[in-house]
Motif scaffolding. Structure first.
Motif, PDB file in Angstrom:
ATOM      1  N   LEU A 230      47.697  45.528  26.659  1.00 45.78           N
ATOM      2  CA  LEU A 230      46.869  46.406  25.833  1.00 45.78           C
ATOM      3  C   LEU A 230      47.542  46.688  24.495  1.00 45.78           C
ATOM      4  CD1 LEU A 230      44.349  48.135  25.548  1.00 45.78           C
ATOM      5  CD2 LEU A 230      45.583  50.005  26.682  1.00 45.78           C
ATOM      6  N   SER A 231      48.853  46.879  24.505  1.00 44.08           N
ATOM      7  CA  SER A 231      49.580  47.121  23.259  1.00 44.08           C
ATOM      8  C   SER A 231      49.483  45.909  22.336  1.00 44.08           C
ATOM      9  CB  SER A 231      51.051  47.433  23.571  1.00 44.08           C
ATOM     10  OG  SER A 231      51.802  47.574  22.382  1.00 44.08           O
ATOM     11  N   GLU A 232      49.648  44.715  22.909  1.00 48.36           N
ATOM     12  CA  GLU A 232      49.533  43.502  22.095  1.00 48.36           C
ATOM     13  C   GLU A 232      48.132  43.358  21.524  1.00 48.36           C
ATOM     14  OE1 GLU A 232      50.026  38.648  22.542  1.00 48.36           O
ATOM     15  OE2 GLU A 232      50.339  39.976  24.253  1.00 48.36           O
ATOM     16  N   ARG A 233      47.113  43.652  22.334  1.00 49.59           N
ATOM     17  CA  ARG A 233      45.739  43.563  21.847  1.00 49.59           C
ATOM     18  C   ARG A 233      45.511  44.545  20.707  1.00 49.59           C
ATOM     19  NH1 ARG A 233      40.794  42.167  24.038  1.00 49.59           N
ATOM     20  NH2 ARG A 233      41.980  40.530  25.102  1.00 49.59           N
ATOM     21  N   MET A 234      46.085  45.749  20.811  1.00 55.43           N
ATOM     22  CA  MET A 234      45.931  46.734  19.741  1.00 55.43           C
ATOM     23  C   MET A 234      46.566  46.236  18.444  1.00 55.43           C
ATOM     24  SD  MET A 234      46.690  50.316  21.728  1.00 55.43           S
ATOM     25  CE  MET A 234      46.659  51.206  20.160  1.00 55.43           C
ATOM     26  N   VAL A 235      47.742  45.615  18.550  1.00 56.70           N
ATOM     27  CA  VAL A 235      48.409  45.091  17.352  1.00 56.70           C
ATOM     28  C   VAL A 235      47.574  43.992  16.715  1.00 56.70           C
ATOM     29  CG1 VAL A 235      50.440  43.858  16.524  1.00 56.70           C
ATOM     30  CG2 VAL A 235      50.710  45.713  18.166  1.00 56.70           C
ATOM     31  N   LEU A 236      47.051  43.072  17.545  1.00 53.58           N
ATOM     32  CA  LEU A 236      46.237  41.976  17.017  1.00 53.58           C
ATOM     33  C   LEU A 236      44.967  42.509  16.363  1.00 53.58           C
ATOM     34  CD1 LEU A 236      46.581  39.344  19.888  1.00 53.58           C
ATOM     35  CD2 LEU A 236      47.733  39.354  17.675  1.00 53.58           C
ATOM     36  N   ASN A 237      44.327  43.487  17.003  1.00 51.07           N
ATOM     37  CA  ASN A 237      43.122  44.077  16.405  1.00 51.07           C
ATOM     38  C   ASN A 237      43.433  44.759  15.089  1.00 51.07           C
ATOM     39  OD1 ASN A 237      41.630  43.195  18.586  1.00 51.07           O
ATOM     40  ND2 ASN A 237      41.650  45.172  19.640  1.00 51.07           N
ATOM     41  N   ARG A 238      44.581  45.429  15.060  1.00 50.55           N
ATOM     42  CA  ARG A 238      44.978  46.105  13.829  1.00 50.55           C
ATOM     43  C   ARG A 238      45.235  45.098  12.711  1.00 50.55           C
ATOM     44  NH1 ARG A 238      44.296  50.514  10.859  1.00 50.55           N
ATOM     45  NH2 ARG A 238      46.152  51.041   9.610  1.00 50.55           N
ATOM     46  N   LEU A 239      45.910  43.998  13.022  1.00 51.47           N
ATOM     47  CA  LEU A 239      46.161  42.963  12.021  1.00 51.47           C
ATOM     48  C   LEU A 239      44.859  42.321  11.556  1.00 51.47           C
ATOM     49  CD1 LEU A 239      49.322  41.200  13.535  1.00 51.47           C
ATOM     50  CD2 LEU A 239      49.246  42.726  11.556  1.00 51.47           C
ATOM     51  N   THR A 240      43.955  42.099  12.489  1.00 48.98           N
ATOM     52  CA  THR A 240      42.655  41.524  12.130  1.00 48.98           C
ATOM     53  C   THR A 240      41.895  42.438  11.188  1.00 48.98           C
ATOM     54  OG1 THR A 240      42.548  40.395  14.266  1.00 48.98           O
ATOM     55  CG2 THR A 240      40.495  40.630  13.047  1.00 48.98           C
ATOM     56  N   ASP A 241      41.897  43.733  11.479  1.00 47.11           N
ATOM     57  CA  ASP A 241      41.222  44.694  10.605  1.00 47.11           C
ATOM     58  C   ASP A 241      41.841  44.701   9.208  1.00 47.11           C
ATOM     59  OD1 ASP A 241      39.604  45.364  12.707  1.00 47.11           O
ATOM     60  OD2 ASP A 241      40.784  47.135  13.293  1.00 47.11           O
ATOM     61  N   ILE A 242      43.171  44.611   9.139  1.00 49.34           N
ATOM     62  CA  ILE A 242      43.849  44.600   7.833  1.00 49.34           C
ATOM     63  C   ILE A 242      43.461  43.358   7.037  1.00 49.34           C
ATOM     64  CG2 ILE A 242      46.094  44.445   6.702  1.00 49.34           C
ATOM     65  CD1 ILE A 242      47.228  46.160   8.948  1.00 49.34           C
ATOM     66  N   LEU A 243      43.438  42.178   7.697  1.00 41.30           N
ATOM     67  CA  LEU A 243      43.072  40.943   7.016  1.00 41.30           C
ATOM     68  C   LEU A 243      41.629  40.984   6.534  1.00 41.30           C
ATOM     69  CD1 LEU A 243      44.779  38.279   9.323  1.00 41.30           C
ATOM     70  CD2 LEU A 243      45.502  38.988   7.032  1.00 41.30           C
ATOM     71  N   GLU A 244      40.735  41.479   7.378  1.00 44.38           N
ATOM     72  CA  GLU A 244      39.335  41.580   6.977  1.00 44.38           C
ATOM     73  C   GLU A 244      39.172  42.535   5.811  1.00 44.38           C
ATOM     74  OE1 GLU A 244      37.218  42.688  10.450  1.00 44.38           O
ATOM     75  OE2 GLU A 244      37.241  40.668  11.341  1.00 44.38           O
ATOM     76  N   THR A 245      39.910  43.637   5.836  1.00 41.52           N
ATOM     77  CA  THR A 245      39.842  44.597   4.730  1.00 41.52           C
ATOM     78  C   THR A 245      40.361  43.984   3.442  1.00 41.52           C
ATOM     79  OG1 THR A 245      40.158  46.419   6.294  1.00 41.52           O
ATOM     80  CG2 THR A 245      40.557  46.886   3.964  1.00 41.52           C
ATOM     81  N   ASP A 246      41.450  43.225   3.519  1.00 41.22           N
ATOM     82  CA  ASP A 246      42.006  42.570   2.334  1.00 41.22           C
ATOM     83  C   ASP A 246      41.021  41.557   1.755  1.00 41.22           C
ATOM     84  OD1 ASP A 246      44.288  44.047   2.554  1.00 41.22           O
ATOM     85  OD2 ASP A 246      45.452  42.480   3.574  1.00 41.22           O
ATOM     86  N   LEU A 247      40.361  40.790   2.640  1.00 35.34           N
ATOM     87  CA  LEU A 247      39.384  39.813   2.167  1.00 35.34           C
ATOM     88  C   LEU A 247      38.205  40.486   1.496  1.00 35.34           C
ATOM     89  CD1 LEU A 247      39.326  37.250   5.137  1.00 35.34           C
ATOM     90  CD2 LEU A 247      40.296  36.909   2.858  1.00 35.34           C
ATOM     91  N   GLU A 248      37.740  41.589   2.056  1.00 35.26           N
ATOM     92  CA  GLU A 248      36.639  42.328   1.450  1.00 35.26           C
ATOM     93  C   GLU A 248      37.036  42.889   0.094  1.00 35.26           C
ATOM     94  OE1 GLU A 248      35.513  45.258   4.260  1.00 35.26           O
ATOM     95  OE2 GLU A 248      34.568  43.833   5.649  1.00 35.26           O
ATOM     96  N   ASN A 249      38.265  43.382  -0.015  1.00 32.90           N
ATOM     97  CA  ASN A 249      38.735  43.912  -1.295  1.00 32.90           C
ATOM     98  C   ASN A 249      38.841  42.812  -2.347  1.00 32.90           C
ATOM     99  OD1 ASN A 249      38.928  46.469  -0.193  1.00 32.90           O
ATOM    100  ND2 ASN A 249      41.102  46.242   0.349  1.00 32.90           N
ATOM    101  N   GLU A 250      39.292  41.622  -1.928  1.00 32.92           N
ATOM    102  CA  GLU A 250      39.390  40.511  -2.863  1.00 32.92           C
ATOM    103  C   GLU A 250      38.008  40.072  -3.352  1.00 32.92           C
ATOM    104  OE1 GLU A 250      41.539  37.445  -0.926  1.00 32.92           O
ATOM    105  OE2 GLU A 250      43.499  38.433  -1.139  1.00 32.92           O
ATOM    106  N   GLU A 251      37.038  40.072  -2.444  1.00 35.78           N
ATOM    107  CA  GLU A 251      35.684  39.719  -2.841  1.00 35.78           C
ATOM    108  C   GLU A 251      35.111  40.746  -3.805  1.00 35.78           C
ATOM    109  OE1 GLU A 251      33.384  39.268   0.661  1.00 35.78           O
ATOM    110  OE2 GLU A 251      34.251  37.311   1.184  1.00 35.78           O
TER     111      GLU A 251
END
Length: 267
Positions: A230-251
């Motif tokens: 569960l901890s690993e899944r939380m980290v991966l979800n958090r990283l995914t959210d950060i990447l998606e947010t960065d891509l949206e900001n770049e767009e």
């Protein structure tokens, strides 16, 4: 760079399923740990009561109930911290709690393994029966000299329904009244020596402790693995959210233009 899993790959489980599984596992283990504490407290009275007949050079044996209570408290602490982390998985503090609970859990698991291994080696080398016989000889020899030894001999013979160290012959037909059921000298005396039922009692007690060790290890490992996943899944979800947010900001900033991507002449 491709993702390389460092823990368990739980892609087959949804976040909700994994969270529920970790919660149930650690809740069951927390209840089991409470049972360990209760067993340690109940066994404490027996071990303290018969402490004189336990091998005196093995201090950890005499303090097994206290050690069991201490490990039970560590188990409960680990499970509660993980449970709080599971409930707060949507919060950034949830992952920190999961990691802290896993650290406490693996540390307690390591300590209990060392303790179990120590007693396994000690008992295989020394032998329980021989050690108890030495302690009984010391106590029975002090029967006529020490009032405390006399009371202990009477208590042992009554509690374990035994007479003498290896049998009634030890008393040369001069039996104390504790060699008779309910100290009634009109009835038949006990025929078995105290060494045998006491050794059996100690082996049974240690068998219960061993079962608790094995069961707690299995349950603890399952609960810790579920918390780690569960901890690993939380980290991966958090990283995914950060990447998606960065891509949206770049767009939004114009770094990526949909018109440029769709028109080949602009490339």
């Amino acid at each position: 760079m491709p993702y390389i899993p460092i823990g368990c790959n739980c892609s087959c489980c949804t976040d909700v399923t994994l969270r529920q599984f970790a919660f149930i596992c650690n809740l069951i283990f927390a209840l089991f740990a409470v049972g360990v504490i209760i067993c340690g407290i109940s066994y404490r009275s027996h071990f303290v009561q018969y402490q004189e007949i336990l091998p005196q050079d093995d201090l950890l044996l005499a303090y097994i109930p206290y050690i069991g209570v201490a490990f039970g408290i560590l188990y409960v602490t680990s499970s509660i911290v993980i449970l709080i982390g599971v409930v707060r998985t949507r919060n950034s503090n949830g992952n920190i709690l999961l990691i802290c609970g896993c650290i406490i859990g693996w540390a307690s698991l390591f300590l209990t393994s060392l303790h179990a291994l120590y007693h396994l080696i000690i008992f295989e080398v020394k032998g329980i029966g021989c050690e108890i016989r030495k302690c009984l000889i010391k106590i029975f020899r002090s029967y006529h000299e020490d009032k405390n030894a006399e009371q202990l001999v009477h208590q042992l013979q009554q509690d374990f329904s035994c007479c003498g160290i290896t049998g009634p012959k030890y008393w040369y037909n001069d039996f104390p009244d504790s060699c008779f059921p309910k100290r009634n000298i009109q009835s038949d005396n006990f025929r078995i020596g105290c060494k045998y039922p006491i050794s059996k009692w100690l082996r049974y007690s240690l068998g219960v402790v061993t079962f608790i060790y094995v069961a707690s290890h299995i349950m603890h490992i399952i609960s810790l693995i579920s918390a780690g996943c569960l901890s690993e899944r939380m980290v991966l979800n958090r990283l995914t959210d950060i990447l998606e947010t960065d891509l949206e900001n770049e767009e939004d900033a114009g770094y990526i233009s949909d018109d440029e991507d769709s028109d080949p002449k602009t490339r």
